[in-house]
Write a protein that holds these residues in place. Sequence first.
Motif, PDB file in Angstrom:
ATOM      1  N   SER A   1       9.737  12.366   0.367  1.00 18.96           N
ATOM      2  CA  SER A   1       9.305  13.573   0.271  1.00 18.96           C
ATOM      3  C   SER A   1       7.669  13.574   0.384  1.00 18.96           C
ATOM      4  O   SER A   1       6.912  14.193   0.626  1.00 18.96           O
ATOM      5  CB  SER A   1       9.876  14.302  -0.663  1.00 18.96           C
ATOM      6  N   LYS A   2       7.126  12.419  -0.282  1.00 20.89           N
ATOM      7  CA  LYS A   2       5.687  12.434  -0.270  1.00 20.89           C
ATOM      8  C   LYS A   2       5.310  12.049   1.029  1.00 20.89           C
ATOM      9  O   LYS A   2       4.156  12.744   1.266  1.00 20.89           O
ATOM     10  CB  LYS A   2       5.116  11.306  -1.311  1.00 20.89           C
ATOM     11  N   ILE A   3       5.728  11.411   1.870  1.00 16.22           N
ATOM     12  CA  ILE A   3       5.463  11.129   3.421  1.00 16.22           C
ATOM     13  C   ILE A   3       5.445  12.364   3.956  1.00 16.22           C
ATOM     14  O   ILE A   3       4.719  12.845   4.642  1.00 16.22           O
ATOM     15  CB  ILE A   3       6.491  10.089   3.651  1.00 16.22           C
ATOM     16  N   ARG A   4       6.544  12.992   3.697  1.00 13.70           N
ATOM     17  CA  ARG A   4       6.713  14.419   4.575  1.00 13.70           C
ATOM     18  C   ARG A   4       5.731  15.275   4.145  1.00 13.70           C
ATOM     19  O   ARG A   4       5.147  16.246   4.974  1.00 13.70           O
ATOM     20  CB  ARG A   4       8.182  15.264   4.058  1.00 13.70           C
ATOM     21  N   ARG A   5       5.132  15.604   2.831  1.00 12.06           N
ATOM     22  CA  ARG A   5       4.217  16.380   2.417  1.00 12.06           C
ATOM     23  C   ARG A   5       3.066  15.875   3.219  1.00 12.06           C
ATOM     24  O   ARG A   5       2.242  16.808   3.495  1.00 12.06           O
ATOM     25  CB  ARG A   5       4.054  16.067   0.806  1.00 12.06           C
ATOM     26  N   VAL A   6       2.507  14.759   3.113  1.00 11.30           N
ATOM     27  CA  VAL A   6       1.272  14.623   3.776  1.00 11.30           C
ATOM     28  C   VAL A   6       1.185  14.875   5.422  1.00 11.30           C
ATOM     29  O   VAL A   6       0.302  15.320   5.800  1.00 11.30           O
ATOM     30  CB  VAL A   6       0.895  13.121   3.450  1.00 11.30           C
ATOM     31  N   ILE A   7       2.456  14.520   5.968  1.00  7.76           N
ATOM     32  CA  ILE A   7       2.518  14.829   7.497  1.00  7.76           C
ATOM     33  C   ILE A   7       2.234  16.484   7.707  1.00  7.76           C
ATOM     34  O   ILE A   7       1.817  16.803   8.562  1.00  7.76           O
ATOM     35  CB  ILE A   7       3.974  14.338   7.928  1.00  7.76           C
ATOM     36  N   GLU A   8       3.211  17.179   6.690  1.00  4.63           N
ATOM     37  CA  GLU A   8       3.004  18.591   6.990  1.00  4.63           C
ATOM     38  C   GLU A   8       1.480  19.157   6.681  1.00  4.63           C
ATOM     39  O   GLU A   8       1.269  20.355   7.306  1.00  4.63           O
ATOM     40  CB  GLU A   8       3.943  19.348   5.810  1.00  4.63           C
ATOM     41  N   LYS A   9       0.692  18.510   6.112  1.00  2.00           N
ATOM     42  CA  LYS A   9      -0.800  18.962   6.122  1.00  2.00           C
ATOM     43  C   LYS A   9      -1.387  19.216   7.447  1.00  2.00           C
ATOM     44  O   LYS A   9      -2.063  20.062   7.394  1.00  2.00           O
ATOM     45  CB  LYS A   9      -1.526  17.806   5.042  1.00  2.00           C
ATOM     46  N   PHE A  10      -0.739  17.982   8.319  1.00  2.00           N
ATOM     47  CA  PHE A  10      -1.494  18.268   9.594  1.00  2.00           C
ATOM     48  C   PHE A  10      -0.578  19.163  10.583  1.00  2.00           C
ATOM     49  O   PHE A  10      -1.327  19.791  11.321  1.00  2.00           O
ATOM     50  CB  PHE A  10      -1.522  17.045  10.231  1.00  2.00           C
TER      51      PHE A  10
ATOM     52  N   THR B   1       0.562  -1.198  -0.025  1.00  2.00           N
ATOM     53  CA  THR B   1       0.156   0.115   0.105  1.00  2.00           C
ATOM     54  C   THR B   1       0.954   1.281   0.144  1.00  2.00           C
ATOM     55  O   THR B   1       1.974   0.982   0.147  1.00  2.00           O
ATOM     56  CB  THR B   1      -0.986   0.072   1.199  1.00  2.00           C
ATOM     57  N   ASP B   2       0.562   2.465  -0.068  1.00  2.00           N
ATOM     58  CA  ASP B   2       1.023   3.520  -0.212  1.00  2.00           C
ATOM     59  C   ASP B   2       1.557   3.998   1.211  1.00  2.00           C
ATOM     60  O   ASP B   2       0.877   4.536   2.034  1.00  2.00           O
ATOM     61  CB  ASP B   2       0.178   4.688  -0.759  1.00  2.00           C
ATOM     62  N   PRO B   3       2.936   4.181   1.357  1.00  2.00           N
ATOM     63  CA  PRO B   3       3.518   4.492   2.449  1.00  2.00           C
ATOM     64  C   PRO B   3       2.888   6.027   3.094  1.00  2.00           C
ATOM     65  O   PRO B   3       2.668   5.958   4.292  1.00  2.00           O
ATOM     66  CB  PRO B   3       4.905   4.221   2.650  1.00  2.00           C
ATOM     67  N   ALA B   4       2.759   6.760   2.283  1.00  2.00           N
ATOM     68  CA  ALA B   4       2.340   8.304   2.497  1.00  2.00           C
ATOM     69  C   ALA B   4       0.948   8.264   3.017  1.00  2.00           C
ATOM     70  O   ALA B   4       0.757   8.904   3.818  1.00  2.00           O
ATOM     71  CB  ALA B   4       2.590   9.080   1.274  1.00  2.00           C
ATOM     72  N   SER B   5       0.110   7.335   2.572  1.00  2.00           N
ATOM     73  CA  SER B   5      -1.425   7.090   3.132  1.00  2.00           C
ATOM     74  C   SER B   5      -1.035   6.642   4.580  1.00  2.00           C
ATOM     75  O   SER B   5      -1.804   7.019   5.285  1.00  2.00           O
ATOM     76  CB  SER B   5      -2.108   6.091   2.136  1.00  2.00           C
ATOM     77  N   VAL B   6      -0.182   5.764   4.619  1.00  2.00           N
ATOM     78  CA  VAL B   6      -0.259   5.271   6.315  1.00  2.00           C
ATOM     79  C   VAL B   6       0.416   6.436   7.043  1.00  2.00           C
ATOM     80  O   VAL B   6      -0.391   6.783   8.130  1.00  2.00           O
ATOM     81  CB  VAL B   6       0.975   4.029   6.338  1.00  2.00           C
ATOM     82  N   ALA B   7       1.456   7.063   6.682  1.00  2.00           N
ATOM     83  CA  ALA B   7       1.787   8.206   7.491  1.00  2.00           C
ATOM     84  C   ALA B   7       0.705   9.412   7.617  1.00  2.00           C
ATOM     85  O   ALA B   7       0.445   9.826   8.649  1.00  2.00           O
ATOM     86  CB  ALA B   7       2.948   8.662   6.721  1.00  2.00           C
ATOM     87  N   TYR B   8      -0.023   9.486   6.632  1.00  2.00           N
ATOM     88  CA  TYR B   8      -1.157  10.438   6.803  1.00  2.00           C
ATOM     89  C   TYR B   8      -2.330  10.137   7.752  1.00  2.00           C
ATOM     90  O   TYR B   8      -2.838  10.855   8.645  1.00  2.00           O
ATOM     91  CB  TYR B   8      -1.903  10.675   5.433  1.00  2.00           C
ATOM     92  N   ASP B   9      -2.795   8.633   7.770  1.00  2.00           N
ATOM     93  CA  ASP B   9      -3.662   8.307   8.796  1.00  2.00           C
ATOM     94  C   ASP B   9      -2.996   8.148   9.921  1.00  2.00           C
ATOM     95  O   ASP B   9      -3.916   8.547  11.082  1.00  2.00           O
ATOM     96  CB  ASP B   9      -4.255   6.777   8.031  1.00  2.00           C
TER      97      ASP B   9
END
Length: 329
Positions: free
Chosen positions: A232-241, A192-200
Motif C-alpha cells: 500500500s505504501k508503493i501504491r500511495r507514492v505511485i498515486e502521487k503522480f 532499500t525502500d521499494p516505495a522509493s524505487v517505485a516513486y523514482d
Amino acid sequence: MSIFNWFSKNKPKEELPAAQVEQAEQTQAALEKTRTGFLSKLGRLFTGKRQVDGDFLDELEEVLLTSDVGVETTVQIIQNLEQRVSKDAYVSEEELHELLADEIAKLMPDIQMPVVKDLHLTGASSPYVVLVVGVNGVGKTTTIGKLAHHYAQLGKKVILGAGDTFRAAAVEQLSIWQNRAGVSIVSHGMNTDPASVAYDAVKQAVEEHADVVIIDTAGRLHNKVGLMNELSKIRRVIEKFKPDAPHEVLLVIDATTGQNAFEQAKQFTAATQVNTLAVTKLDGTAKGGVVIGVSHAYQLPVKYIGLGEKAEDLKLFNKYDFIKSIFVS
Ligand code: GDP
Ligand code: GDP
Ligand code: MG
C-alpha cells in the motif's frame, strides 16, 4: 464439429491479425503438456457421451479436481451442467461440448478497464503503470523481462523499477533482462525502500514521457501485515503522480504449485487491489486447471500465460483458444 460453431459464435468480434494467429498456434504447441493432460482428459470424458448422469458427473468432478481446478469452481461447473441438462438429460456429444465450453467461459472474468487488453497500449493513460506481485520464485522478474522485451519491440519507451530490494540477486537479474531488452531501469540496490524505487521510476517515466513503467516487488508472504504495508505504501507514492495508477496490478502464480496458487491468490488479493493474473510455467505441468480455478475463485482475468523461460515465451491469454484446445487434438 460443433465446438467450432461455439467458438466462432463466442470469439471476440475483431479479426485477429496474422501475427496473433501464428501466436495462437505456437501457444497450442507450448501448451502440449496441459493439452495432453488435463484438457484431453476432459475432452475424452465427453467422447461418445450422450447422457449426463450421476456417473458422468462423478467422473467429470474427478478430472476437474485432480487437475487443480479447485473445489469451488468444480462444484460450480457440476451444478451449472446439472441444471442445464435437468430437463433433457439426453443430449448430443456436440451439445455436451458446447455446454462445458460455455460454462467454463462464463466462469472466467474478462479484463476490465483501466487494464489494456493487448500489448500495444492503445488508449492507455501514459505512462501505463504495472505493479507485479506474487511470492518468490513464481516468475515475476522473468515475466517483467518478457514484457519489457515485447514493449521494446513495439517501439515503446519502457522503465523498469527494481522494487525487489529484498532478495540478493533480484536487482541484478532484472538488470540482465533490462540490458537484453534495451530499456531503462531505476534501481537503488538491495535493502532499500521499494516505495522509493517505485516513486523514482514513475517520476522518471512522467518526466521522460515513457509509455510504460513495470515495477518488480519482493514476494514476502511470511508476514501478511508487512506485505500489505509495503504494497500500500508503493501504491500511495505511485498515486502521487498518477491518481489512476497503478493501472495494472498483475499477480503472478506458478501453475506447477497447484493448490498452493489458490492460497497465494487469497493472500495477495487481501493485501492489495490485484486486477490481472499471469499464470507461469504452464509448459511444466499437465494440470492446467489452475488457470480456470484461480481466475474464477478470485474473479481475476488471466492476461498472460508463461510457457517457458525465453523472452518470446509469454503469451496473451485468450480463454476461447484455451477452451477450444479441450476438444481439438
Ligand atoms: P520471481 O522470484 O517471482 O521473480 O521468479 P523468477 O522470475 O526469478 O523465476 C523463477 C524461475 O522460474 C526462473 O528460473 C525462471 O527462469 C523460471 N520461469 C519463470 N517463468 C517461467 C515459465 O513460464 N516457464 C518455465 N519453464 N520457467 C519459468
Ligand atoms: P513514509 O515513508 O511511510 O512516510 O511513506 P511515503 O508515502 O511518504 O513515502 C514512501 C517513500 O517514497 C519514501 O521513503 C520516499 O523515498 C519516497 N517518496 C515519497 N514522497 C516523495 C517525494 O516527494 N520525493 C521523493 N524524492 N521521494 C518521495
Ligand atoms: Mg524476482
